[in-house]
Write a protein that holds these residues in place. Structure first.
Motif, PDB file in Angstrom:
ATOM      1  N   LYS A 276      33.701  38.542  50.280  1.00  0.00           N
ATOM      2  CA  LYS A 276      33.196  39.896  50.061  1.00  0.00           C
ATOM      3  C   LYS A 276      32.135  39.910  48.969  1.00  0.00           C
ATOM      4  O   LYS A 276      31.091  40.551  49.102  1.00  0.00           O
ATOM      5  CB  LYS A 276      34.348  40.831  49.685  1.00  0.00           C
ATOM      6  N   VAL A 277      32.385  39.195  47.863  1.00  0.00           N
ATOM      7  CA  VAL A 277      31.403  39.087  46.777  1.00  0.00           C
ATOM      8  C   VAL A 277      31.221  37.603  46.466  1.00  0.00           C
ATOM      9  O   VAL A 277      32.174  36.923  46.080  1.00  0.00           O
ATOM     10  CB  VAL A 277      31.856  39.832  45.507  1.00  0.00           C
ATOM     11  N   THR A 335      43.419  25.533  41.132  1.00  0.00           N
ATOM     12  CA  THR A 335      42.229  25.250  41.937  1.00  0.00           C
ATOM     13  C   THR A 335      41.925  26.482  42.775  1.00  0.00           C
ATOM     14  O   THR A 335      42.747  26.908  43.593  1.00  0.00           O
ATOM     15  CB  THR A 335      42.441  24.027  42.845  1.00  0.00           C
ATOM     16  N   LEU A 336      40.753  27.057  42.546  1.00  0.00           N
ATOM     17  CA  LEU A 336      40.344  28.284  43.223  1.00  0.00           C
ATOM     18  C   LEU A 336      38.958  28.082  43.810  1.00  0.00           C
ATOM     19  O   LEU A 336      38.040  27.637  43.103  1.00  0.00           O
ATOM     20  CB  LEU A 336      40.345  29.466  42.248  1.00  0.00           C
ATOM     21  N   ASP A 337      38.803  28.387  45.087  1.00  0.00           N
ATOM     22  CA  ASP A 337      37.555  28.184  45.818  1.00  0.00           C
ATOM     23  C   ASP A 337      37.022  26.769  45.606  1.00  0.00           C
ATOM     24  O   ASP A 337      35.821  26.561  45.451  1.00  0.00           O
ATOM     25  CB  ASP A 337      36.512  29.229  45.408  1.00  0.00           C
ATOM     26  N   GLY A 338      37.939  25.795  45.584  1.00  0.00           N
ATOM     27  CA  GLY A 338      37.571  24.386  45.510  1.00  0.00           C
ATOM     28  C   GLY A 338      37.264  23.867  44.122  1.00  0.00           C
ATOM     29  O   GLY A 338      36.864  22.703  43.977  1.00  0.00           O
ATOM     30  N   ILE A 339      37.439  24.666  43.069  1.00  0.00           N
ATOM     31  CA  ILE A 339      37.116  24.246  41.704  1.00  0.00           C
ATOM     32  C   ILE A 339      38.389  24.235  40.875  1.00  0.00           C
ATOM     33  O   ILE A 339      39.186  25.184  40.910  1.00  0.00           O
ATOM     34  CB  ILE A 339      36.074  25.180  41.057  1.00  0.00           C
ATOM     35  N   ASN A 367      27.407  29.901  46.302  1.00  0.00           N
ATOM     36  CA  ASN A 367      28.223  30.815  47.113  1.00  0.00           C
ATOM     37  C   ASN A 367      29.685  30.819  46.667  1.00  0.00           C
ATOM     38  O   ASN A 367      30.607  30.765  47.491  1.00  0.00           O
ATOM     39  CB  ASN A 367      28.113  30.455  48.595  1.00  0.00           C
ATOM     40  N   LEU A 368      29.899  30.877  45.369  1.00  0.00           N
ATOM     41  CA  LEU A 368      31.249  30.972  44.825  1.00  0.00           C
ATOM     42  C   LEU A 368      31.850  32.322  45.208  1.00  0.00           C
ATOM     43  O   LEU A 368      31.251  33.371  44.971  1.00  0.00           O
ATOM     44  CB  LEU A 368      31.204  30.843  43.303  1.00  0.00           C
ATOM     45  N   ASP A 369      33.031  32.286  45.820  1.00  0.00           N
ATOM     46  CA  ASP A 369      33.721  33.505  46.241  1.00  0.00           C
ATOM     47  C   ASP A 369      34.550  34.013  45.054  1.00  0.00           C
ATOM     48  O   ASP A 369      35.458  33.315  44.576  1.00  0.00           O
ATOM     49  CB  ASP A 369      34.626  33.194  47.429  1.00  0.00           C
ATOM     50  N   LEU A 370      34.263  35.216  44.584  1.00  0.00           N
ATOM     51  CA  LEU A 370      34.989  35.762  43.443  1.00  0.00           C
ATOM     52  C   LEU A 370      36.352  36.317  43.842  1.00  0.00           C
ATOM     53  O   LEU A 370      37.173  36.620  42.970  1.00  0.00           O
ATOM     54  CB  LEU A 370      34.160  36.857  42.771  1.00  0.00           C
ATOM     55  N   GLY A 371      36.618  36.440  45.139  1.00  0.00           N
ATOM     56  CA  GLY A 371      37.883  36.999  45.604  1.00  0.00           C
ATOM     57  C   GLY A 371      39.104  36.207  45.160  1.00  0.00           C
ATOM     58  O   GLY A 371      40.069  36.785  44.651  1.00  0.00           O
ATOM     59  N   PRO A 372      39.141  34.868  45.337  1.00  0.00           N
ATOM     60  CA  PRO A 372      40.316  34.115  44.908  1.00  0.00           C
ATOM     61  C   PRO A 372      40.596  34.211  43.410  1.00  0.00           C
ATOM     62  O   PRO A 372      41.754  34.233  42.985  1.00  0.00           O
ATOM     63  CB  PRO A 372      39.972  32.675  45.320  1.00  0.00           C
ATOM     64  N   LEU A 373      39.553  34.284  42.581  1.00  0.00           N
ATOM     65  CA  LEU A 373      39.754  34.437  41.143  1.00  0.00           C
ATOM     66  C   LEU A 373      40.335  35.817  40.833  1.00  0.00           C
ATOM     67  O   LEU A 373      41.220  35.955  39.980  1.00  0.00           O
ATOM     68  CB  LEU A 373      38.445  34.226  40.384  1.00  0.00           C
ATOM     69  N   ALA A 374      39.848  36.835  41.560  1.00  0.00           N
ATOM     70  CA  ALA A 374      40.401  38.181  41.371  1.00  0.00           C
ATOM     71  C   ALA A 374      41.855  38.232  41.818  1.00  0.00           C
ATOM     72  O   ALA A 374      42.703  38.840  41.153  1.00  0.00           O
ATOM     73  CB  ALA A 374      39.558  39.200  42.141  1.00  0.00           C
ATOM     74  N   ALA A 375      42.181  37.571  42.940  1.00  0.00           N
ATOM     75  CA  ALA A 375      43.549  37.582  43.459  1.00  0.00           C
ATOM     76  C   ALA A 375      44.500  36.899  42.479  1.00  0.00           C
ATOM     77  O   ALA A 375      45.624  37.376  42.239  1.00  0.00           O
ATOM     78  CB  ALA A 375      43.598  36.892  44.819  1.00  0.00           C
ATOM     79  N   TYR A 376      44.083  35.769  41.904  1.00  0.00           N
ATOM     80  CA  TYR A 376      44.921  35.084  40.921  1.00  0.00           C
ATOM     81  C   TYR A 376      45.161  35.981  39.705  1.00  0.00           C
ATOM     82  O   TYR A 376      46.293  36.065  39.194  1.00  0.00           O
ATOM     83  CB  TYR A 376      44.262  33.779  40.486  1.00  0.00           C
ATOM     84  N   THR A 377      44.123  36.659  39.258  1.00  0.00           N
ATOM     85  CA  THR A 377      44.237  37.524  38.087  1.00  0.00           C
ATOM     86  C   THR A 377      45.203  38.672  38.353  1.00  0.00           C
ATOM     87  O   THR A 377      46.005  39.043  37.488  1.00  0.00           O
ATOM     88  CB  THR A 377      42.843  38.053  37.695  1.00  0.00           C
ATOM     89  N   THR A 413      25.774  38.511  45.801  1.00  0.00           N
ATOM     90  CA  THR A 413      25.685  39.195  47.077  1.00  0.00           C
ATOM     91  C   THR A 413      26.997  39.914  47.373  1.00  0.00           C
ATOM     92  O   THR A 413      28.064  39.304  47.318  1.00  0.00           O
ATOM     93  CB  THR A 413      25.382  38.211  48.220  1.00  0.00           C
ATOM     94  N   VAL A 414      26.905  41.214  47.639  1.00  0.00           N
ATOM     95  CA  VAL A 414      28.060  41.997  48.098  1.00  0.00           C
ATOM     96  C   VAL A 414      27.894  42.174  49.590  1.00  0.00           C
ATOM     97  O   VAL A 414      26.944  42.811  50.068  1.00  0.00           O
ATOM     98  CB  VAL A 414      28.125  43.354  47.396  1.00  0.00           C
ATOM     99  N   HIS A 415      28.804  41.593  50.362  1.00  0.00           N
ATOM    100  CA  HIS A 415      28.687  41.591  51.825  1.00  0.00           C
ATOM    101  C   HIS A 415      29.321  42.846  52.431  1.00  0.00           C
ATOM    102  O   HIS A 415      30.254  43.395  51.870  1.00  0.00           O
ATOM    103  CB  HIS A 415      29.352  40.346  52.401  1.00  0.00           C
TER     104      HIS A 415
END
Length: 415
Positions: A276-277, A335-339, A367-377, A413-415
């Motif tokens: 999404k972002v 490990t979030l979005d492969g990092i 193209n880092l997806d911020l969604g997984p970091l938000a979900a973990y938080t 980018t906000v999709h």
């Protein structure tokens, strides 16, 4: 470990906006033939007009002093630019013809006015944003710059110059301008560098954001979403806040918003919709000084974008140098979005600051997806899924120097 972040209830000072379009327009004005100047001493200064193909800092300064406002208050002076000619200069927003560009200058009212001679392109035909905008971090007090005198316009018989006349050098004059094609901003007289520049048709903003230092600090950009720290005298304790956070951003930074950012974005949408972002960011760093290379991402409990201090601050440290650490204490490795990150948290319950520190230093993400970091938080209770993303920033936090650090490219980018 001592937290180095700002007090979350701090409020900052207003900042001067400098548009690259405005800089180009000033050069165009300098090349035009001088027209007649009539500055009206009018009982209703908002209605006073100035029509000229040549505008100096002294003219804007005089006009600002006539505006009925307390001494030292920031005021805006507007004009329309069409075919190399300024018309309708006024303290009220003019209705500019369709083929013209509306510009504005920031000046100060009262007898001791000090102005910026560079015009800025107005971002909306409906009027300006509020004059005073609190900034992301607390600022040190800024000493006012002395008024700058500019050379008078050429006589009608003189050939028009190809570049604007430079002011006479003084002890407080800034360094010589950077080569053509770059735009640099620096501080003077020991004050903080709070300048903000619109980039890429207002899609991104660049902020110097020197908030915990008054040392010489200069950043430069070519007008795209990039910048370099070209000089820095920043030197603050590594146990406290960094001296600055020069950064690019998209979204709303304490009410100062970029155009068409797609934010606020509900956190629930980010966590349920992959991609999404997304964001990409590439940098060039130096092995000297003390600094981090990081994202700073802001979430609010409400859609309101007037303040960044009521919700959660999320940082992503790509790399760091000189022994500096994030706020709070280290926690688990995830490990979030492969990092692979070590998660640091400074706060209590919801809110505070969460920092994802890359275990393998990186100079870029794509193209880092911020969604997984938000979900973990959210899963840790640091914020709620009902909150909103309002701002994505990327840059450097220097404690010592930082000269040569470069943000080569930035995209959100906000999709």
């Amino acid at each position: 470990m001592a937290a180095h972040r700002k007090p979350r209830n701090a409020r900052g000072k207003s900042r001067r906006r400098v548009s690259l379009a405005g800089v180009a327009a000033l050069g165009l004005l300098a090349g035009a033939a001088a027209g007649g100047v009539a500055l009206a001493a009018n009982p209703a200064p908002q209605a006073a007009k100035l029509n000229s193909a040549w505008v100096t800092a002294a003219m804007v300064d005089s006009f600002a002093r006539a505006v009925p406002a307390p001494a030292g208050r920031n005021v805006l002076v507007y004009a329309c630019l069409s075919s190399g000619k300024l018309t309708g200069v006024s303290a009220s927003v003019p209705e500019c013809p369709a083929d013209s560009v509306r510009l504005h200058w920031v000046a100060q009212s009262g007898p001791a006015s000090s102005t910026s001679p560079l015009p800025s392109q107005s971002s909306s035909s409906s009027g300006p944003a509020p004059n005073a905008r609190p900034s992301r971090r607390p600022r040190v007090a800024s000493s006012p710059s002395p008024s700058t005198s500019t050379s008078p316009p050429p006589s009608p018989s003189s050939p028009s110059p190809s570049t604007p006349p430079a002011p006479a050098p003084t002890e407080s004059s800034p360094a010589p301008p950077a080569p053509t094609g770059t735009n640099c901003t620096t501080n003077q007289n020991g004050g903080a560098n709070n300048n903000v520049t619109q980039l890429d048709n207002d899609t991104y903003h660049l902020q110097a954001n020197e908030y915990n230092s008054g040392a010489t600090f200069k950043i430069c950009t070519d007008g795209n979403p990039n910048f370099t720290i070209s000089s820095s005298g920043v030197s603050v304790s590594h146990d406290g806040a960094p001296g600055a956070y020069p950064s690019l951003y998209k979204g709303c930074h304490w009410g100062d918003c970029t155009a068409d950012s797609g934010m606020p974005v509900p956190v629930s949408t980010m966590t349920s919709t992959p991609g999404k972002v997304t964001t990409s960011y590439s940098t060039s760093t130096v092995n000297s000084g003390a600094w981090d290379d990081s994202y700073d991402i802001w979430y609010n409990p409400a859609r309101s974008t007037g303040s960044n201090s009521s919700g959660l601050e999320m940082m992503i440290w790509l790399s760091h140098f000189g022994g500096v650490e994030p706020a709070g204490s280290p926690g688990p490795t995830v490990t979030l979005d492969g990092i692979s990150f070590t998660v640091w948290y400074g706060g209590s319950g919801t809110g505070g600051t969460v920092s994802f520190v890359a275990n393998n230093p990186m100079s870029s993400v794509s193209n880092l997806d911020l969604g997984p970091l938000a979900a973990y938080t959210v899963s840790k209770g640091y914020m709620q899924s009902s909150w909103f993303l309002i701002d994505v920033e990327a840059g450097f936090e220097p404690w010592t120097s930082g000269q040569g650090l470069t943000a080569d490219a930035f995209n959100v980018t906000v999709h």
